[in-house]
Design a protein around this motif. Structure first.
Motif, PDB file in Angstrom:
ATOM      1  N   ARG A 131       0.825  -1.123   0.010  1.00  0.00           N
ATOM      2  CA  ARG A 131      -0.045   0.045  -0.148  1.00  0.00           C
ATOM      3  C   ARG A 131       0.865   1.362   0.002  1.00  0.00           C
ATOM      4  O   ARG A 131       0.364   2.327  -0.673  1.00  0.00           O
ATOM      5  CB  ARG A 131      -1.035   0.040   1.147  1.00  0.00           C
ATOM      6  CG  ARG A 131      -2.239  -0.858   1.113  1.00  0.00           C
ATOM      7  CD  ARG A 131      -3.223  -0.509   2.092  1.00  0.00           C
ATOM      8  NE  ARG A 131      -2.490  -0.593   3.461  1.00  0.00           N
ATOM      9  CZ  ARG A 131      -2.741  -1.297   4.439  1.00  0.00           C
ATOM     10  NH1 ARG A 131      -3.177  -2.687   4.092  1.00  0.00           N
ATOM     11  NH2 ARG A 131      -2.166  -1.318   5.597  1.00  0.00           N
ATOM     12  N   VAL A 134      -4.508  -3.159  -3.924  1.00  0.00           N
ATOM     13  CA  VAL A 134      -4.933  -1.790  -3.094  1.00  0.00           C
ATOM     14  C   VAL A 134      -6.434  -1.732  -3.310  1.00  0.00           C
ATOM     15  O   VAL A 134      -7.062  -1.357  -2.084  1.00  0.00           O
ATOM     16  CB  VAL A 134      -4.015  -0.497  -3.532  1.00  0.00           C
ATOM     17  CG1 VAL A 134      -4.548   0.738  -2.767  1.00  0.00           C
ATOM     18  CG2 VAL A 134      -2.526  -0.790  -3.256  1.00  0.00           C
ATOM     19  N   GLN A 135      -7.054  -1.663  -4.341  1.00  0.00           N
ATOM     20  CA  GLN A 135      -8.339  -1.294  -4.363  1.00  0.00           C
ATOM     21  C   GLN A 135      -9.262  -2.413  -3.544  1.00  0.00           C
ATOM     22  O   GLN A 135     -10.162  -2.071  -2.637  1.00  0.00           O
ATOM     23  CB  GLN A 135      -8.895  -1.421  -5.741  1.00  0.00           C
ATOM     24  CG  GLN A 135      -8.292   0.009  -6.659  1.00  0.00           C
ATOM     25  CD  GLN A 135      -8.596  -0.301  -8.267  1.00  0.00           C
ATOM     26  OE1 GLN A 135      -9.153  -1.212  -8.370  1.00  0.00           O
ATOM     27  NE2 GLN A 135      -8.012   0.814  -8.904  1.00  0.00           N
ATOM     28  N   GLU A 136      -8.878  -3.629  -3.815  1.00  0.00           N
ATOM     29  CA  GLU A 136      -9.773  -4.774  -2.933  1.00  0.00           C
ATOM     30  C   GLU A 136      -9.383  -4.391  -1.630  1.00  0.00           C
ATOM     31  O   GLU A 136     -10.239  -4.599  -0.534  1.00  0.00           O
ATOM     32  CB  GLU A 136      -9.161  -5.870  -3.435  1.00  0.00           C
ATOM     33  CG  GLU A 136      -9.790  -6.336  -4.676  1.00  0.00           C
ATOM     34  CD  GLU A 136      -9.331  -7.807  -5.456  1.00  0.00           C
ATOM     35  OE1 GLU A 136      -8.391  -8.241  -4.905  1.00  0.00           O
ATOM     36  OE2 GLU A 136     -10.310  -8.606  -5.737  1.00  0.00           O
ATOM     37  N   ASP A 137      -8.284  -4.189  -1.155  1.00  0.00           N
ATOM     38  CA  ASP A 137      -8.090  -3.947   0.495  1.00  0.00           C
ATOM     39  C   ASP A 137      -8.548  -2.827   0.900  1.00  0.00           C
ATOM     40  O   ASP A 137      -9.268  -2.843   1.992  1.00  0.00           O
ATOM     41  CB  ASP A 137      -6.492  -3.646   0.568  1.00  0.00           C
ATOM     42  CG  ASP A 137      -6.066  -3.740   2.146  1.00  0.00           C
ATOM     43  OD1 ASP A 137      -6.592  -4.817   2.823  1.00  0.00           O
ATOM     44  OD2 ASP A 137      -5.390  -2.922   2.297  1.00  0.00           O
ATOM     45  N   GLU A 138      -8.859  -1.613   0.035  1.00  0.00           N
ATOM     46  CA  GLU A 138      -9.430  -0.449   0.646  1.00  0.00           C
ATOM     47  C   GLU A 138     -11.092  -0.929   0.779  1.00  0.00           C
ATOM     48  O   GLU A 138     -11.771  -0.415   1.687  1.00  0.00           O
ATOM     49  CB  GLU A 138      -9.380   0.749  -0.644  1.00  0.00           C
ATOM     50  CG  GLU A 138      -7.982   1.284  -0.608  1.00  0.00           C
ATOM     51  CD  GLU A 138      -7.909   2.407  -1.646  1.00  0.00           C
ATOM     52  OE1 GLU A 138      -8.739   2.394  -2.429  1.00  0.00           O
ATOM     53  OE2 GLU A 138      -6.822   3.273  -1.417  1.00  0.00           O
ATOM     54  N   MET A 139     -11.753  -1.599  -0.078  1.00  0.00           N
ATOM     55  CA  MET A 139     -13.010  -2.240  -0.096  1.00  0.00           C
ATOM     56  C   MET A 139     -13.058  -2.955   1.446  1.00  0.00           C
ATOM     57  O   MET A 139     -14.164  -2.985   2.169  1.00  0.00           O
ATOM     58  CB  MET A 139     -13.420  -2.812  -1.295  1.00  0.00           C
ATOM     59  CG  MET A 139     -13.758  -1.921  -2.252  1.00  0.00           C
ATOM     60  SD  MET A 139     -14.105  -2.950  -3.914  1.00  0.00           S
ATOM     61  CE  MET A 139     -12.992  -4.020  -4.339  1.00  0.00           C
ATOM     62  N   ARG A 140     -12.028  -3.932   1.355  1.00  0.00           N
ATOM     63  CA  ARG A 140     -12.138  -4.633   2.671  1.00  0.00           C
ATOM     64  C   ARG A 140     -11.867  -3.980   3.909  1.00  0.00           C
ATOM     65  O   ARG A 140     -12.895  -4.113   4.807  1.00  0.00           O
ATOM     66  CB  ARG A 140     -10.982  -5.596   2.519  1.00  0.00           C
ATOM     67  CG  ARG A 140     -11.021  -6.693   3.886  1.00  0.00           C
ATOM     68  CD  ARG A 140      -9.506  -7.324   3.741  1.00  0.00           C
ATOM     69  NE  ARG A 140      -8.389  -6.481   4.086  1.00  0.00           N
ATOM     70  CZ  ARG A 140      -8.383  -6.120   5.313  1.00  0.00           C
ATOM     71  NH1 ARG A 140      -8.764  -6.424   6.270  1.00  0.00           N
ATOM     72  NH2 ARG A 140      -6.847  -5.217   5.452  1.00  0.00           N
ATOM     73  N   GLN A 167      -2.351  -2.081  -8.043  1.00  0.00           N
ATOM     74  CA  GLN A 167      -3.254  -1.262  -7.882  1.00  0.00           C
ATOM     75  C   GLN A 167      -4.771  -1.812  -7.607  1.00  0.00           C
ATOM     76  O   GLN A 167      -5.267  -1.709  -6.717  1.00  0.00           O
ATOM     77  CB  GLN A 167      -3.417  -0.298  -9.062  1.00  0.00           C
ATOM     78  CG  GLN A 167      -2.376   0.636  -9.390  1.00  0.00           C
ATOM     79  CD  GLN A 167      -2.313   1.495  -8.283  1.00  0.00           C
ATOM     80  OE1 GLN A 167      -3.217   1.733  -7.555  1.00  0.00           O
ATOM     81  NE2 GLN A 167      -1.018   2.458  -8.353  1.00  0.00           N
ATOM     82  N   SER A 168      -4.932  -3.166  -8.402  1.00  0.00           N
ATOM     83  CA  SER A 168      -5.999  -3.928  -8.056  1.00  0.00           C
ATOM     84  C   SER A 168      -5.832  -4.622  -6.618  1.00  0.00           C
ATOM     85  O   SER A 168      -7.096  -4.275  -5.795  1.00  0.00           O
ATOM     86  CB  SER A 168      -6.046  -5.075  -9.005  1.00  0.00           C
ATOM     87  OG  SER A 168      -5.164  -5.922  -8.878  1.00  0.00           O
ATOM     88  N   LEU A 183     -13.287 -10.481   0.375  1.00  0.00           N
ATOM     89  CA  LEU A 183     -12.312  -9.523  -0.292  1.00  0.00           C
ATOM     90  C   LEU A 183     -10.904 -10.127   0.189  1.00  0.00           C
ATOM     91  O   LEU A 183      -9.962 -10.301  -0.524  1.00  0.00           O
ATOM     92  CB  LEU A 183     -12.540  -8.257   0.122  1.00  0.00           C
ATOM     93  CG  LEU A 183     -13.675  -7.600  -0.621  1.00  0.00           C
ATOM     94  CD1 LEU A 183     -14.288  -6.304   0.108  1.00  0.00           C
ATOM     95  CD2 LEU A 183     -13.227  -7.323  -1.997  1.00  0.00           C
TER      96      LEU A 183
END
Length: 420
Positions: free
Chosen positions: A8, A31-37, A28-29, A92
């Motif tokens: 991150r 990080v995006q999934e982790d942000e949603m998690r 990037q993908s 996620l």
């Protein structure tokens, strides 16, 4: 396994590091999934707090004889919402983990770029390549002529890529293993260990053999795995452990049978003992503090080199390039012995520093001064017994097809000087 915090903090640097191995950008993908998690977890925490408040209000309403139906309806809706959020966060997390577990270790900065073994870097060569007044034979030609290397019987019993050694060659294999163990325990402080040859999924995953190399290993009907290398049980001894700092470095060695399916090797090294389903190897494993791992890598490699030097076998040390470095390794030195019968250098040892890659997968930590920290793990062949025997037979052969035994091995061979 990789640290999501590092990913991150600098996704571009993470992708750049893995691109040296030919891995397409994934940061990037992730990080995006982790942000949603993380967003789902934050909402989950808020919903759980609300549920506690409603539960308190329901209890208070009932004690006061008030109607709590509306509150109870909210509690039911909130319960369902919490279940949805938990499932979302778990889904996620599973998706992130499924990607992370397939990504190889980041390479050490000292590892050269390169596509394959043709671009590996030779560090040094020790010993003179022998010159013969006759055409040297390959090991299987020597062994079969001596009547001590039996491939047909092994094939009848077990199939291809097995061998039965007899007489002096069987003793030579045993002698080499004992000589290696004695060298590593007496001169380099490794603790001799007898290990199980069957391990569970957790041990295989922790040492980065699963899921990447499942097809390269033998799986039993009861859900266990035949070890592909002694590295697996030796390294897994610290799985899930919190070690005291004074326990490090921890150095272990074992002489064990190893089993590999050799998936994808059809047509390669079909003749002889170079690529077998079952072979004997003396394994070295070190568990160290992070600041010690680079020096330990050199120390381990020197231990393996010492065996070759004492046997008088010409060898060279090779630093593997990015494209040839193994999945779990941050940096690897191969030791290659000269095989006169093949007129080629062939690997007899691979010594790797995995840094904290395996430790994260198996949650192996120690009590550092600043708090719990992941250990660094290293593994190396000290050496592959069968391959060293191949080199010895081919280097020490004479025109009559006899094999001279190097002096350091003669005490292990009952004083025998020549196999013939």
């Amino acid at each position: 396994m990789h640290d999501l915090k590092i990913l991150r903090a600098d996704p571009d640097a993470f992708d750049a590091a893995l691109s040296r191995r030919g891995i397409a950008p994934v940061a990037q993908s992730l990080v995006q999934e982790d942000e949603m998690r993380r967003a789902a977890l934050a909402e989950l925490q808020k919903a759980q707090s609300e549920r506690k408040i409603i539960a308190r209000d329901i209890g208070q309403a009932k004690r006061q004889g008030q109607d709590s139906a509306e509150l109870e309806a909210k509690a039911i809706a909130l319960r369902d919402h919490i279940a949805t959020l938990e499932a979302r966060a778990n889904t996620l997390q599973e998706a992130i983990d499924n990607v992370l577990k397939t990504l190889p270790n980041r390479l050490d900065d000292s590892v050269p770029d390169g596509r394959d073994e043709s671009e590996n870097l030779v560090i040094h060569q020790k010993g003179e390549v022998p010159k013969f007044t006759f055409t040297p034979k390959q090991h299987f030609e020597l062994g079969e002529a001596l009547g001590m290397m039996d491939f047909p019987t092994a094939t009848k019993i077990s199939g291809a890529r097995f061998v039965m050694l007899r007489g002096a060659l069987a003793r030579l294999e045993r002698a080499l293993g004992q000589f290696m163990l004695d060298t590593h325990t007496q001169d380099f402080g490794y603790e001799e260990t007898t290990v199980p040859l069957l391990v569970n999924d957790a041990a295989m995953y922790g040492t980065d053999k699963l899921p990447k190399f499942a097809e390269d290993s033998f799986h039993t009907e009861d859900g266990r795995w035949l070890i592909p290398t002694g590295e697996v049980p030796l390294t897994a001894t610290v799985m899930g452990e919190m070690l005291s700092a004074n326990m490090l470095p921890k150095r272990l060695t074992t002489l064990s049978s190893c089993f590999r399916s050799e998936a994808g090797s059809a047509g390669r090294d079909v003749r002889g003992m170079l690529r077998q389903h079952q072979f004997t190897k003396c394994e070295l494993v070190s568990i160290v503090k992070p600041e010690e791992s680079e020096a330990e890598h050199e120390r381990m490699t020197r231990a393996a080199e010492t065996v070759l030097e004492r046997l008088g076998l010409p060898f060279r040390r090779v630093l593997l390039c990015a494209g040839d470095t193994g999945f779990g390794a941050a940096k690897t030195y191969d030791l290659e012995a000269w095989l006169p019968g093949q007129n080629a250098w062939r690997e007899v040892s691979s010594c790797s520093n995995t840094k904290d890659f395996q430790a994260r997968r198996m949650n192996a930590r120690y009590r550092a001064e600043t708090g719990p920290a992941f250990v660094h793990t290293l593994n190396g062949s000290g050496l592959a017994v069968g391959r060293v025997m191949i080199a010895l037979m081919e280097v020490y052969q004479n025109e009559a097809g006899q094999v001279t035994i190097p002096e350091p091995l003669r005490p292990y061979m009952g004083g025998l000087e020549i196999i013939g």
